[in-house]
Scaffold this motif. Structure first.
Motif, PDB file in Angstrom:
ATOM      1  N   ARG A  49      61.316 -51.801  44.971  1.00 54.78           N
ATOM      2  CA  ARG A  49      61.607 -51.491  45.916  1.00 54.78           C
ATOM      3  C   ARG A  49      60.762 -49.647  44.722  1.00 54.78           C
ATOM      4  N   GLN A  50      60.818 -49.647  44.196  1.00 54.97           N
ATOM      5  CA  GLN A  50      59.524 -48.198  43.484  1.00 54.97           C
ATOM      6  C   GLN A  50      58.602 -48.621  43.714  1.00 54.97           C
ATOM      7  N   ILE A  51      57.700 -49.535  43.929  1.00 52.28           N
ATOM      8  CA  ILE A  51      56.312 -49.695  44.896  1.00 52.28           C
ATOM      9  C   ILE A  51      55.974 -48.902  45.923  1.00 52.28           C
ATOM     10  N   LEU A  52      57.387 -49.740  46.590  1.00 52.89           N
ATOM     11  CA  LEU A  52      57.426 -49.235  48.003  1.00 52.89           C
ATOM     12  C   LEU A  52      57.684 -46.773  48.433  1.00 52.89           C
ATOM     13  N   ALA A  53      58.211 -47.186  47.001  1.00 53.75           N
ATOM     14  CA  ALA A  53      59.077 -45.446  46.722  1.00 53.75           C
ATOM     15  C   ALA A  53      57.384 -45.137  46.695  1.00 53.75           C
ATOM     16  N   ALA A  54      56.992 -45.557  46.293  1.00 53.29           N
ATOM     17  CA  ALA A  54      55.450 -44.981  45.143  1.00 53.29           C
ATOM     18  C   ALA A  54      54.468 -45.025  46.266  1.00 53.29           C
ATOM     19  N   ILE A  55      54.388 -45.719  46.855  1.00 51.11           N
ATOM     20  CA  ILE A  55      53.618 -45.840  48.460  1.00 51.11           C
ATOM     21  C   ILE A  55      54.224 -44.847  49.016  1.00 51.11           C
ATOM     22  N   GLY A  56      55.282 -44.256  49.152  1.00 50.04           N
ATOM     23  CA  GLY A  56      55.363 -43.363  50.486  1.00 50.04           C
ATOM     24  C   GLY A  56      55.622 -41.827  49.603  1.00 50.04           C
ATOM     25  N   GLY A  57      55.373 -41.493  48.745  1.00 48.56           N
ATOM     26  CA  GLY A  57      55.113 -40.114  48.207  1.00 48.56           C
ATOM     27  C   GLY A  57      56.059 -40.496  46.576  1.00 48.56           C
ATOM     28  N   ALA A  96      49.419 -59.745  60.387  1.00 47.89           N
ATOM     29  CA  ALA A  96      49.068 -59.011  61.250  1.00 47.89           C
ATOM     30  C   ALA A  96      49.658 -57.861  61.567  1.00 47.89           C
ATOM     31  N   ARG A  97      50.089 -57.278  60.871  1.00 55.01           N
ATOM     32  CA  ARG A  97      51.018 -56.347  60.128  1.00 55.01           C
ATOM     33  C   ARG A  97      49.670 -54.879  59.847  1.00 55.01           C
ATOM     34  N   ALA A  98      49.511 -55.568  59.289  1.00 54.91           N
ATOM     35  CA  ALA A  98      48.079 -54.920  58.288  1.00 54.91           C
ATOM     36  C   ALA A  98      47.443 -54.444  59.629  1.00 54.91           C
ATOM     37  N   LEU A  99      46.519 -55.274  60.511  1.00 57.13           N
ATOM     38  CA  LEU A  99      45.552 -54.757  61.670  1.00 57.13           C
ATOM     39  C   LEU A  99      47.081 -54.301  62.757  1.00 57.13           C
ATOM     40  N   ALA A 100      47.968 -54.491  63.182  1.00 55.03           N
ATOM     41  CA  ALA A 100      49.158 -53.111  63.649  1.00 55.03           C
ATOM     42  C   ALA A 100      49.283 -51.812  62.674  1.00 55.03           C
ATOM     43  N   THR A 101      49.120 -51.761  61.982  1.00 55.38           N
ATOM     44  CA  THR A 101      49.651 -50.457  61.335  1.00 55.38           C
ATOM     45  C   THR A 101      48.339 -50.094  60.439  1.00 55.38           C
ATOM     46  N   ARG A 102      47.164 -50.710  60.066  1.00 53.80           N
ATOM     47  CA  ARG A 102      45.650 -49.742  59.317  1.00 53.80           C
ATOM     48  C   ARG A 102      46.560 -49.815  57.704  1.00 53.80           C
ATOM     49  N   ARG A 103      46.765 -50.637  57.807  1.00 54.52           N
ATOM     50  CA  ARG A 103      47.373 -50.393  56.524  1.00 54.52           C
ATOM     51  C   ARG A 103      47.032 -52.263  55.383  1.00 54.52           C
ATOM     52  N   ALA A 104      46.753 -51.611  54.350  1.00 51.19           N
ATOM     53  CA  ALA A 104      46.301 -53.223  53.995  1.00 51.19           C
ATOM     54  C   ALA A 104      47.894 -54.047  53.794  1.00 51.19           C
ATOM     55  N   MET A 105      48.890 -53.820  53.099  1.00 53.66           N
ATOM     56  CA  MET A 105      49.926 -55.017  52.607  1.00 53.66           C
ATOM     57  C   MET A 105      49.733 -55.407  52.363  1.00 53.66           C
ATOM     58  N   ARG A 106      49.108 -54.271  51.098  1.00 56.46           N
ATOM     59  CA  ARG A 106      48.736 -55.467  49.616  1.00 56.46           C
ATOM     60  C   ARG A 106      49.133 -54.841  49.223  1.00 56.46           C
ATOM     61  N   VAL A 131      44.105 -52.289  47.902  1.00 64.90           N
ATOM     62  CA  VAL A 131      45.224 -52.432  47.932  1.00 64.90           C
ATOM     63  C   VAL A 131      45.953 -50.739  47.594  1.00 64.90           C
ATOM     64  N   GLU A 132      47.138 -51.025  48.193  1.00 62.07           N
ATOM     65  CA  GLU A 132      47.688 -49.986  48.413  1.00 62.07           C
ATOM     66  C   GLU A 132      48.683 -49.388  46.979  1.00 62.07           C
ATOM     67  N   ALA A 133      48.953 -50.278  46.369  1.00 60.39           N
ATOM     68  CA  ALA A 133      49.279 -49.214  44.870  1.00 60.39           C
ATOM     69  C   ALA A 133      49.023 -50.396  43.958  1.00 60.39           C
ATOM     70  N   LEU A 134      49.181 -50.257  42.805  1.00 59.71           N
ATOM     71  CA  LEU A 134      49.338 -51.032  41.059  1.00 59.71           C
ATOM     72  C   LEU A 134      50.327 -51.211  40.510  1.00 59.71           C
ATOM     73  N   CYS A 135      50.236 -52.162  40.048  1.00 56.71           N
ATOM     74  CA  CYS A 135      52.207 -52.617  39.478  1.00 56.71           C
ATOM     75  C   CYS A 135      51.239 -53.063  38.146  1.00 56.71           C
ATOM     76  N   VAL A 136      51.730 -52.748  36.824  1.00 54.49           N
ATOM     77  CA  VAL A 136      50.613 -53.284  36.038  1.00 54.49           C
ATOM     78  C   VAL A 136      52.131 -54.161  34.902  1.00 54.49           C
ATOM     79  N   ILE A 137      51.988 -54.903  34.804  1.00 54.89           N
ATOM     80  CA  ILE A 137      52.548 -56.015  33.686  1.00 54.89           C
ATOM     81  C   ILE A 137      52.754 -56.080  32.365  1.00 54.89           C
ATOM     82  N   ALA A 138      53.171 -54.869  31.645  1.00 52.95           N
ATOM     83  CA  ALA A 138      52.035 -54.074  30.262  1.00 52.95           C
ATOM     84  C   ALA A 138      52.979 -54.485  28.751  1.00 52.95           C
ATOM     85  N   PRO A 139      52.937 -56.113  28.737  1.00 55.95           N
ATOM     86  CA  PRO A 139      54.055 -56.033  27.299  1.00 55.95           C
ATOM     87  C   PRO A 139      53.091 -55.508  25.923  1.00 55.95           C
ATOM     88  N   ARG A 140      51.627 -55.436  25.568  1.00 56.99           N
ATOM     89  CA  ARG A 140      51.033 -54.826  24.866  1.00 56.99           C
ATOM     90  C   ARG A 140      51.085 -53.611  24.952  1.00 56.99           C
TER      91      ARG A 140
END
Length: 339
Positions: A307-315, A61-71, A127-136
């Protein structure tokens, strides 16, 4: 019989919450979005209705309302290992609470072809942003070659000149563990290290060496393992520990195997040798004896990452390294050495 019982279970909507709280649906929306101009009594009534009805805001619903993927796209290297798997689950939980969905792609053994496929698949999902869980280190080499232009946060133990990174402070945890062993009298401390392509393994090994050097103690050549309890078992069963009175294992699974192998040789823990691990697996408290270990707060790590992903999405494109401090949990597998 309630209306919900007669029509079967349906996910409660914002209108159901508004009816329950005796307010308009716009008021509920303002409460959900943290609007400041809401009376405390009204806010409490709405929040109580949300809790009573087990309402969760629909990301669709939020994605439809904001025209954003929210993913958020999450690329996970080494998903079967405890650390990466726990980090993914913590991030998914934090994202749900903010109305975001998570699309995850798992990579085994840092394979370049899988990394390529994962990056392509997540990008095509919008997707709006990428998080990489990169142990190697190998997984990041591929990521550098295939930058998709998405806001990217990387969860790894070392700072990076290109990406904002987040991690549990592995070196600090190792220093605390080894310093504890030194404090109770141990002077020869062996390290059962993890695979050296893993950032966490390198940081834990460095912390072990730093603590010994700071105390003026000799650094015994580390033994490089593969994270598995089988490796710890074989090493504990077959190798001579010389004058070492304690072992700092780079994870709880190797510590478990090590304790098994030592016990088969008739060595008692901690009377003959102390053992300490990292991770605080859910079962670590039930090892025989219960394992002293370094606990990682994956819930806090997931919340910080989001929090940092959302901050990155925000610029916010700043590059820095944020850490969560680990905690040493002392149990019965460690004790002062016999005189």
């Amino acid at each position: 019989m309630t209306d919900q019982a007669t029509r079967g279970w349906q996910r409660p909507s914002i209108y159901d919450v508004a009816k329950q709280a005796g307010v308009s649906h716009m008021t509920v929306s303002r409460v959900l979005n943290g609007h400041p101009n809401i009376r405390d009594s009204t806010r409490e009534r709405v929040l109580r209705a949300i809790e009573d009805m087990n309402y969760t805001r629909s990301s669709i619903a939020r994605a439809l309302a904001t025209r954003r993927a929210m993913r958020i796209g999450v690329l996970v290297d080494g998903p079967v290992e405890y650390g990466p798997n726990s980090t993914l689950r913590a991030l998914e939980s934090a994202a749900r609470h903010q109305g975001y969905g998570v699309s995850a792609f798992s990579v085994s053994d840092g394979a370049q072809s899988q990394m390529d496929d994962g990056l392509m698949e997540l990008a095509t999902e919008g997707v709006e942003a990428l998080c990489v869980i990169a142990p190697r280190a190998s997984s990041l080499r591929v990521l550098r070659e295939h930058d998709r232009g998405l806001p990217t946060i990387v969860i790894k133990a070392e700072p990076d000149p290109v990406w904002h990174t987040i991690a549990v402070d592995q070196r600090a945890g190792a220093v605390e563990a080894v310093t504890y062993l030194i404090g109770i009298g141990h002077r020869r401390i062996l390290h059962l290290a993890g695979p050296q392509d893993w950032y966490d393994a390198r940081e834990r090994q460095q912390g072990w060496a730093d603590a010994l050097a700071l105390a003026g103690l000799d650094v015994i050549a580390p033994v490089v393992g593969d994270w598995t309890s089988d490796f710890g078992y074989e090493y504990g069963r077959t190798h001579d520990f010389g004058d070492a009175t304690a072992v700092f294992a780079a994870n709880d699974q190797m510590a478990l195997g090590l304790m098994h192998g030592l016990a088969e040789r008739g060595l008692r823990i901690p009377q003959d040798i102390s053992v300490i691990g990292v991770d605080d697996l859910p079962d670590s408290r039930h090892f025989l004896p219960p394992l002293t270990t370094v606990q990682q707060d994956f819930s806090a790590l997931g919340e910080l990452a989001l929090r940092q992903i959302l901050a990155a999405i925000g610029g916010d494109g700043d590059v820095h390294h944020d850490v969560i401090e680990p905690v040493l949990v002392v149990r019965a597998s460690t004790a002062p050495p016999r005189r």
